[in-house]
Design an enzyme around this catalytic site. Structure first.
Site, PDB file in Angstrom:
ATOM      1  NE  ARG A 215     -25.457  15.055 -64.521  1.00 35.13           N
ATOM      2  CZ  ARG A 215     -26.959  15.132 -64.980  1.00 35.13           C
ATOM      3  NH1 ARG A 215     -27.445  14.192 -65.703  1.00 35.13           N
ATOM      4  NH2 ARG A 215     -28.029  15.688 -63.961  1.00 35.13           N
ATOM      5  CD  GLU A 217     -22.978  11.470 -68.529  1.00 31.63           C
ATOM      6  OE1 GLU A 217     -23.315  10.340 -68.906  1.00 31.63           O
ATOM      7  OE2 GLU A 217     -23.869  12.066 -68.236  1.00 31.63           O
ATOM      8  CG  HIS A 224     -23.461  12.651 -72.934  1.00 36.45           C
ATOM      9  ND1 HIS A 224     -23.696  12.150 -74.175  1.00 36.45           N
ATOM     10  CD2 HIS A 224     -24.154  12.684 -71.993  1.00 36.45           C
ATOM     11  CE1 HIS A 224     -25.151  11.787 -73.895  1.00 36.45           C
ATOM     12  NE2 HIS A 224     -25.725  11.853 -72.370  1.00 36.45           N
ATOM     13  CD  GLU A 356     -32.888  14.938 -71.839  1.00 33.93           C
ATOM     14  OE1 GLU A 356     -32.747  13.804 -72.112  1.00 33.93           O
ATOM     15  OE2 GLU A 356     -32.369  15.585 -70.819  1.00 33.93           O
TER      16      GLU A 356
END
Ligand code: AMO
Length: 433
Positions: A215, A217, A224, A356
């Site tokens: 990803r 990001e 992350h 999360e």
């Protein structure tokens, strides 16, 4: 058996007392007292002491005390019980073979108690990984993956591997890494989402993949990575997302039970208690209330940011809960493949200590609805032709989840930075080692 080793440090016991053994590893410390010297040797299990006397073996003594720290040696000698030594046994060496000499100075210390910057540690990760508390993280990580696999296999899931070079976005349009694929453009897979769903049209019914997410990001945060790993699950013939959540929470319980007794946890000063099931399920609406009560402003419909997630985590902590679900997110806050339920969705995220760690949902299995949702999300169904085709010739109701391995390790072990949980992190600035 290796010619360099007959015993690891923790294998020395009454049976080896008085016998000749061969041990091997890294020289952690040398204490030269003139006529006697103590060398601490480290191997994969821990450390042991080599005690050498100048008078008895002058050559061996000289060789050992002239070594640089972190050199690799193999030592043949007699094992002797000695209760003054940390693990009860020491080696009186007869022979030393130097397998690799370490340069000096070392870029970072291994046993020194000084705090080393994260960047220095990651630049020298092969040295960092020689430290006991860093190794502990990866031994626990290994156990987590092993127990997840054990659980899923027992539940009838088969392990699959899907392409990581793909032609269209799997989680929506943003944060894709574009790569050259001969004369075309391609992307690195953000997740196996589209493939695990296509596999539901094959009759395999239950699949899992332990693989990579890529990803792009832009933000360099503590939670992350640009390359991360996940356990992805997909299952068919479900009634709704509850069926998926039940598998996920039982998997979490199985993992916790498998790791709760590991001695590596005490090395990190962590205790893990397996949660009781069912895990609490907090509806998105309730979560919004909790967040507002904590004094944060949040509009209904928006995704939860890290502050909001922490606020819910704090409330749950006060209730003595580490694992909990937030369910029924607004449809617009979830990807196109998520099953709608009015303006909400049949979706959930799983949290551990305010972070999360997994997301999942029941998926849309109706071709036309899926195409409509793609459009509503601003995506072009033409880019998803191969995926959509799998929904036209018999696709059962299905759902699944993706759980970030680094996120789970980070939250379980209470680590402040996700980079601790992956061997060689890729972030906004780091591409080596
Ligand atoms: P999602 O995008 O929420 O869902 O990702 C699932 C889980 O993967 C982890 N994760 C990350 N970990 C570290 N760095 C990142 N950049 C990163 N991005 C994601 C998180 C997250 O909860 N296809 C869906 C899953 C599904 O519905 O099956 C998906 O990818 O722990």
């Amino acid at each position: 058996m290796s010619p360099y080793r007959t015993h690891y440090s923790k294998e020395l016991n009454q049976d080896s007392d008085g016998k000749e053994v061969v041990v091997a590893g890294w020289v952690e410390d040398i204490r030269n007292l003139g006529s006697i010297a103590f060398i601490i040797l480290r191997d994969r299990q821990g450390t042991l002491q080599i005690t050498t006397f100048k008078k008895e073996h002058p050559e061996v003594f000289k060789k050992l005390v002239s070594l640089s720290r972190e050199s690799v040696i193999s030592v043949r000698g007699i094992c002797r019980a000695n209760e003054k030594v940390r693990n009860g046994y020491e080696i009186i060496p007869k022979d030393v073979e130097i397998l690799s000499r370490a340069e000096t100075p070392l870029p970072m210390g291994i046993v020194d108690k000084v705090n080393v910057e994260m960047d220095t540690r990651l630049d020298n990760r092969f040295l960092d990984l020689r430290r006991e508390e860093v190794r502990a993280i990866f031994l626990i990580r290994d156990k987590i993956i092993d127990s997840a696999r054990e659980f899923l296999r027992k539940e009838g899931f088969i392990e699959v591997h899907t392409p990581k070079i793909i032609s269209s976005a799997s989680e929506g349009g943003t944060n894709l890494f574009r790569i050259k694929y001969f004369e075309r453009d391609a992307f690195l897979a953000q997740s196996p989402q589209l493939y695990k769903q296509m596999l539901m049209a094959t009759g395999f019914d239950r699949v899992y993949e332990i693989g990579w997410y890529f990803r792009a990001e832009e933000h360099n945060t503590r939670r992350h990575l640009n390359e991360s790993t996940a356990i992805d699950v997909e299952m068919a013939f479900i009634e709704n997302e509850e069926d998926v959540m039940k598998i996920l929470e039982r998997m979490i319980l199985h993992i916790c039970r498998k790791i709760e007794g590991m001695e590596e946890l005490s090395r990190l000063g962590i205790e893990i208690t397996a949660p009781s099931l069912p895990l609490p399920r907090i509806r998105y609406d309730e979560a919004i209330d909790m967040i507002r009560k904590k004094g944060l402003e949040i509009e209904w419909g928006s995704d939860l940011g890290s502050d909001e997630e922490r606020a819910v985590g704090d409330v749950m902590k006060e209730r003595g809960v580490s694992f909990y679900f937030i369910t029924k997110y607004p449809l617009d806050a979830k990807p196109f493949y998520t099953m709608p339920e009015g303006n909400l969705s049949r979706s959930f995220d799983l949290f551990c200590n305010g972070i999360e760690i997994a997301s999942g949902s029941q998926r849309i299995h109706d071709h036309d609805l899926l195409e409509k949702r793609l459009r509503e999300d601003g995506l072009d169904p033409d880019d998803f032709k191969a995926y959509l085709k799998a929904f036209r010739y018999g696709m059962p109701p299905h759902g699944g989840f993706g759980m970030g391995i680094e996120r789970l390790v980070m939250s379980l072990l209470n680590l402040k930075n996700i980079r601790e949980c992956i061997l060689f992190p890729r972030d906004r600035n780091r591409l080596t080692p």
